[in-house]
Write a protein that holds these residues in place. Structure first.
Motif, PDB file in Angstrom:
ATOM      1  N   LEU A 234       0.827  -1.194   0.000  1.00 30.11           N
ATOM      2  CA  LEU A 234       0.000   0.000   0.000  1.00 30.11           C
ATOM      3  C   LEU A 234       0.864   1.248   0.000  1.00 30.11           C
ATOM      4  O   LEU A 234       1.996   1.242   0.508  1.00 30.11           O
ATOM      5  CB  LEU A 234      -0.900   0.041   1.243  1.00 30.11           C
ATOM      6  CG  LEU A 234      -1.942  -1.055   1.412  1.00 30.11           C
ATOM      7  CD1 LEU A 234      -2.686  -0.855   2.730  1.00 30.11           C
ATOM      8  CD2 LEU A 234      -2.916  -1.086   0.241  1.00 30.11           C
ATOM      9  N   ARG A 235       0.305   2.302  -0.569  1.00 28.95           N
ATOM     10  CA  ARG A 235       0.893   3.635  -0.456  1.00 28.95           C
ATOM     11  C   ARG A 235      -0.144   4.532   0.199  1.00 28.95           C
ATOM     12  O   ARG A 235      -1.225   4.756  -0.340  1.00 28.95           O
ATOM     13  CB  ARG A 235       1.285   4.182  -1.834  1.00 28.95           C
ATOM     14  CG  ARG A 235       1.687   5.660  -1.792  1.00 28.95           C
ATOM     15  CD  ARG A 235       2.318   6.099  -3.091  1.00 28.95           C
ATOM     16  NE  ARG A 235       2.391   7.557  -3.192  1.00 28.95           N
ATOM     17  CZ  ARG A 235       3.281   8.227  -3.904  1.00 28.95           C
ATOM     18  NH1 ARG A 235       4.207   7.567  -4.586  1.00 28.95           N
ATOM     19  NH2 ARG A 235       3.263   9.542  -3.950  1.00 28.95           N
ATOM     20  N   LEU A 236       0.190   5.037   1.394  1.00 26.08           N
ATOM     21  CA  LEU A 236      -0.668   5.973   2.106  1.00 26.08           C
ATOM     22  C   LEU A 236      -0.162   7.382   1.860  1.00 26.08           C
ATOM     23  O   LEU A 236       0.976   7.713   2.203  1.00 26.08           O
ATOM     24  CB  LEU A 236      -0.663   5.671   3.609  1.00 26.08           C
ATOM     25  CG  LEU A 236      -1.367   6.697   4.511  1.00 26.08           C
ATOM     26  CD1 LEU A 236      -2.858   6.768   4.194  1.00 26.08           C
ATOM     27  CD2 LEU A 236      -1.133   6.378   5.983  1.00 26.08           C
ATOM     28  N   ASN A 237      -0.990   8.198   1.239  1.00 30.20           N
ATOM     29  CA  ASN A 237      -0.656   9.598   0.975  1.00 30.20           C
ATOM     30  C   ASN A 237      -1.395  10.485   1.967  1.00 30.20           C
ATOM     31  O   ASN A 237      -2.601  10.304   2.191  1.00 30.20           O
ATOM     32  CB  ASN A 237      -1.090   9.998  -0.450  1.00 30.20           C
ATOM     33  CG  ASN A 237      -0.499   9.097  -1.519  1.00 30.20           C
ATOM     34  OD1 ASN A 237       0.682   9.156  -1.807  1.00 30.20           O
ATOM     35  ND2 ASN A 237      -1.340   8.258  -2.108  1.00 30.20           N
ATOM     36  N   ILE A 238      -0.696  11.438   2.566  1.00 25.42           N
ATOM     37  CA  ILE A 238      -1.359  12.454   3.369  1.00 25.42           C
ATOM     38  C   ILE A 238      -1.096  13.807   2.722  1.00 25.42           C
ATOM     39  O   ILE A 238      -0.013  14.057   2.180  1.00 25.42           O
ATOM     40  CB  ILE A 238      -0.897  12.436   4.838  1.00 25.42           C
ATOM     41  CG1 ILE A 238       0.621  12.643   4.965  1.00 25.42           C
ATOM     42  CG2 ILE A 238      -1.320  11.134   5.507  1.00 25.42           C
ATOM     43  CD1 ILE A 238       1.106  12.754   6.412  1.00 25.42           C
ATOM     44  N   PHE A 239      -2.097  14.668   2.753  1.00 24.75           N
ATOM     45  CA  PHE A 239      -2.030  15.940   2.033  1.00 24.75           C
ATOM     46  C   PHE A 239      -2.246  17.109   2.991  1.00 24.75           C
ATOM     47  O   PHE A 239      -3.319  17.221   3.564  1.00 24.75           O
ATOM     48  CB  PHE A 239      -3.100  15.979   0.930  1.00 24.75           C
ATOM     49  CG  PHE A 239      -3.003  14.863  -0.075  1.00 24.75           C
ATOM     50  CD1 PHE A 239      -2.080  14.909  -1.111  1.00 24.75           C
ATOM     51  CD2 PHE A 239      -3.839  13.769   0.013  1.00 24.75           C
ATOM     52  CE1 PHE A 239      -2.013  13.890  -2.037  1.00 24.75           C
ATOM     53  CE2 PHE A 239      -3.773  12.751  -0.913  1.00 24.75           C
ATOM     54  CZ  PHE A 239      -2.854  12.813  -1.948  1.00 24.75           C
ATOM     55  N   PRO A 240      -1.326  18.043   3.155  1.00 29.94           N
ATOM     56  CA  PRO A 240       0.037  17.910   2.625  1.00 29.94           C
ATOM     57  C   PRO A 240       0.991  17.290   3.641  1.00 29.94           C
ATOM     58  O   PRO A 240       2.027  16.749   3.278  1.00 29.94           O
ATOM     59  CB  PRO A 240       0.432  19.366   2.360  1.00 29.94           C
ATOM     60  CG  PRO A 240      -0.298  20.129   3.438  1.00 29.94           C
ATOM     61  CD  PRO A 240      -1.589  19.410   3.668  1.00 29.94           C
ATOM     62  N   ASP A 241       0.633  17.369   4.935  1.00 30.67           N
ATOM     63  CA  ASP A 241       1.496  16.876   6.008  1.00 30.67           C
ATOM     64  C   ASP A 241       0.628  16.639   7.238  1.00 30.67           C
ATOM     65  O   ASP A 241      -0.589  16.760   7.187  1.00 30.67           O
ATOM     66  CB  ASP A 241       2.625  17.885   6.311  1.00 30.67           C
ATOM     67  CG  ASP A 241       2.094  19.297   6.585  1.00 30.67           C
ATOM     68  OD1 ASP A 241       1.024  19.426   7.231  1.00 30.67           O
ATOM     69  OD2 ASP A 241       2.727  20.286   6.158  1.00 30.67           O
ATOM     70  N   GLY A 242       1.249  16.299   8.363  1.00 34.81           N
ATOM     71  CA  GLY A 242       0.498  16.132   9.602  1.00 34.81           C
ATOM     72  C   GLY A 242       0.642  14.752  10.188  1.00 34.81           C
ATOM     73  O   GLY A 242       1.618  14.045   9.932  1.00 34.81           O
ATOM     74  N   GLY A 243      -0.367  14.349  10.977  1.00 38.42           N
ATOM     75  CA  GLY A 243      -0.265  13.106  11.723  1.00 38.42           C
ATOM     76  C   GLY A 243      -1.457  12.191  11.579  1.00 38.42           C
ATOM     77  O   GLY A 243      -2.593  12.636  11.417  1.00 38.42           O
ATOM     78  N   VAL A 244      -1.188  10.893  11.628  1.00 38.32           N
ATOM     79  CA  VAL A 244      -2.184   9.829  11.645  1.00 38.32           C
ATOM     80  C   VAL A 244      -1.736   8.830  12.705  1.00 38.32           C
ATOM     81  O   VAL A 244      -0.555   8.458  12.747  1.00 38.32           O
ATOM     82  CB  VAL A 244      -2.310   9.131  10.280  1.00 38.32           C
ATOM     83  CG1 VAL A 244      -3.212   7.907  10.377  1.00 38.32           C
ATOM     84  CG2 VAL A 244      -2.834  10.086   9.228  1.00 38.32           C
ATOM     85  N   ALA A 245      -2.658   8.389  13.551  1.00 36.63           N
ATOM     86  CA  ALA A 245      -2.286   7.493  14.642  1.00 36.63           C
ATOM     87  C   ALA A 245      -2.130   6.041  14.184  1.00 36.63           C
ATOM     88  O   ALA A 245      -1.119   5.395  14.465  1.00 36.63           O
ATOM     89  CB  ALA A 245      -3.315   7.572  15.766  1.00 36.63           C
ATOM     90  N   ARG A 246      -3.130   5.514  13.498  1.00 31.58           N
ATOM     91  CA  ARG A 246      -3.103   4.111  13.075  1.00 31.58           C
ATOM     92  C   ARG A 246      -3.702   3.961  11.678  1.00 31.58           C
ATOM     93  O   ARG A 246      -4.635   4.684  11.297  1.00 31.58           O
ATOM     94  CB  ARG A 246      -3.908   3.228  14.036  1.00 31.58           C
ATOM     95  CG  ARG A 246      -3.354   3.139  15.452  1.00 31.58           C
ATOM     96  CD  ARG A 246      -2.072   2.344  15.525  1.00 31.58           C
ATOM     97  NE  ARG A 246      -1.677   2.162  16.913  1.00 31.58           N
ATOM     98  CZ  ARG A 246      -0.885   3.014  17.572  1.00 31.58           C
ATOM     99  NH1 ARG A 246      -0.416   4.099  16.968  1.00 31.58           N
ATOM    100  NH2 ARG A 246      -0.560   2.757  18.829  1.00 31.58           N
ATOM    101  N   LEU A 247      -3.199   2.979  10.962  1.00 36.24           N
ATOM    102  CA  LEU A 247      -3.784   2.544   9.697  1.00 36.24           C
ATOM    103  C   LEU A 247      -4.183   1.088   9.862  1.00 36.24           C
ATOM    104  O   LEU A 247      -3.327   0.211  10.042  1.00 36.24           O
ATOM    105  CB  LEU A 247      -2.782   2.684   8.551  1.00 36.24           C
ATOM    106  CG  LEU A 247      -3.183   2.003   7.232  1.00 36.24           C
ATOM    107  CD1 LEU A 247      -4.421   2.660   6.639  1.00 36.24           C
ATOM    108  CD2 LEU A 247      -2.033   2.018   6.231  1.00 36.24           C
TER     109      LEU A 247
END
Length: 453
Positions: A234-247
């Motif tokens: 998988l490729r997880l893209n976040i736009f444009p930056d920041g945080g994610v706790a869990r996928l």
């Protein structure tokens, strides 16, 4: 560089011929945003709702989809790993794949800033956006995602998208090991290696969607998927930056059966190969899907454990064989990864010392996909389904690995589903059903299920 093209992509899904036995659940794609998700197809999971050890409990949530009952294919617990991330300044991308829920330490800081239990990149001051590449621990069919932004309230990633690929080992370039990542960005060497994957051209499973901030009760962002393809990366893209706790990547494993050795015993119920739990009576302390997990169990939490039955008598008695004279039992039903003949059974009570079941038994049967769906909808109250004994009632011991071969087994026919019944209650750590996959095509559903309709 991937320049927002995923937002404009129409998800390309190959639709191969649907086999008679469809070993994955269908969940139609949703066009709703993260705040208003419809969940078509979830009625097939309705019986699975209830008290479970892995169910979200942090406040009231909106429309929890039932695909979360499936296996997290990306979890570090099953071998998932991060191959690349553009930036890991505040918190490394490896946190995305942790099994346990995100935590928060209000007074803890690192030399780079606030400690966060997730993946958090620096505030971007250059062109582009951040992304990472994840290798699934279990290759298979994806039925849904949960992007959890827990505790990322003023610093969450405002948008994201997900792409996927099915890669062979020879397709993966030599990527520098990540090591300990904190306070840094990807090196030129890492970028050069990962560019060979051309991940910006991978299939788009989730186009650009908004994410909710990580306040309690609204931190889960669910996305159903209807892809029928097998995925490995998988490729997880976040736009444009920041945080994610869990996928969380929920789905079922899928083995390449064409490469299987016909003379080799295979665990036909393992989640790695595509086995799945499709029903159970009780999962108070642990979900029965843990029984078909990877590797040795680490603790009781890594198994199936029921509540103590309230109908057990005030004073326990036994028969002449030492079997408890109790009225009740608990059960779980599994779909095999492939129709086959089971020749060896392993039932493990490891870690369960004062709470193992007194006895267990196994039954098998042949069900088509429509019959399975009917069973799920009816909570498996289908008296006309003809379960046949595979292993008769057998006494169990605490903290022990029990092995039964073909001499002890009563059923030598091809089966697609198995039901394990424990009495009166308790916990098991693992269930392995080793045997040989069958190429026999089962053309007709059983008359019993048809007549019940």
């Amino acid at each position: 560089m991937f320049l927002y093209s995923c937002a404009r992509l129409v998800c390309h899904q190959n639709q191969p011929h649907t086999p008679l036995f469809n070993f994955g659940y269908h969940c139609q794609p949703s066009k709703a945003t993260a705040g208003k998700l419809s969940q078509p197809g979830n009625e097939h999971f309705a019986h699975l709702k209830g008290r479970m050890a892995d169910y979200p409990k942090e406040g009231k949530t909106d429309e929890i989809p039932n695909f979360i009952q499936l296996t997290d294919l990306a979890s570090e617990h099953v071998g998932g790993k991060v191959l690349f991330a553009t930036d890991d300044f505040f918190a490394p991308a490896e946190n995305l794949l942790k099994k346990h829920r995100p935590s928060y330490k209000p007074k803890e800081y690192t030399e780079f800033g606030k400690w966060m239990d997730g993946w958090e990149t620096r505030r971007r001051r250059t062109a582009g956006h951040d992304w990472c590449i994840i290798q699934l621990g279990i290759q298979g069919l994806i039925r849904g995602f949960d992007i959890d932004t827990a505790f990322f309230t003023g610093n969450h990633a405002p948008r994201m998208s997900i792409q996927a690929a099915c890669l062979q080992n020879e397709d993966i370039p030599d990527i520098p090991p990540r090591g300990t990542k904190l306070g840094c960005a990807a090196t030129a060497e890492e970028f050069e290696a990962i560019e060979k994957l051309e991940s910006e051209n991978w299939h788009c499973l989730v186009p650009m969607e908004e994410l909710k901030p990580g306040y309690s009760g609204s931190n889960h962002n669910y996305f159903p998927i209807s892809s029928h393809q097998r995925w490995t990366h998988l490729r997880l893209n976040i736009f444009p930056d920041g945080g994610v706790a869990r996928l969380r990547v929920y789905g079922t494993g899928q083995k390449d059966w064409s490469s299987a050795d016909p003379k080799e015993l295979i665990d036909l119920v393992s989640m790695v190969h595509g086995g799945a739990c499709v029903g159970y009576s009780n999962a108070h302390f642990g979900h029965p899907k843990n029984l078909i997990g990877i590797g040795k169990p680490k603790s009781m939490a890594d198994g199936w454990e029921t509540a103590r039955r309230l109908d057990r008598p005030p004073i326990i008695e036994t028969d002449e064989d030492g079997v408890l004279l109790v009225p009740g039992s608990e059960w779980a039903i599994f779909r095999l990864a492939h129709p086959g003949v089971v020749t060896q059974i392993e039932i493990d009570t490891h870690h369960f010392k004062g709470n193992y079941p007194d006895t267990c038994k196994l039954d098998g049967c042949v069900l088509t996909s429509p019959e399975e769906e009917e069973g799920i909808l009816q909570k498996w109250h289908l008296p006309n389904v003809k379960w046949k004994p595979l292993l008769s009632v057998t006494k169990l011991s605490s903290n022990k690995r029990h092995l039964f071969d073909s001499v002890a087994l009563q059923l030598q026919n091809v089966i697609t589903h198995v039901k394990i019944t424990i009495a009166p209650d308790g916990g098991l750590s693992r269930l392995c059903l080793r045997g040989f996959p069958s190429s026999i095509c089962l053309l007709r559903p059983s008359e019993g299920v048809l007549s019940s309709r």
